[in-house]
Design a protein around this motif. Sequence first.
Motif: not given
Length: 103
Positions: A44-56
């Motif tokens: 799971v990429t950091r970009d995906e995590l930022m979108r999914e977890v931090w909604k950013a």
Amino acid sequence: MIEVQEIRVDPERRRAWRGEDEISLSRKEFDLVHALISRAGDIVTRDELMREVWKASFYTSSKTIDVHLGWVRRKLGDDGRHPHLITTIRGKGLRFETGPAMS
């Protein structure tokens, strides 16, 4: 219910366990664990995590994921130096391992 290795997560009730012991996770910590464990075995990429977890769609801080990951690893009993649950794939992202991580 999602169960991988000794970690169990109930997405509906937002609860997590290691073996029989319930783990107290903050909202973001739970979201991070859920984002990773729901795709166990996949990077799971950091970009995906930022979108999914931090909604950013941008990094609010370059260390946001790392700080939360440190807290999550401690709570899950995962050694940051030799992780067996969540591994960092350099230059790609993070992976929740489906079995013991290969060294």
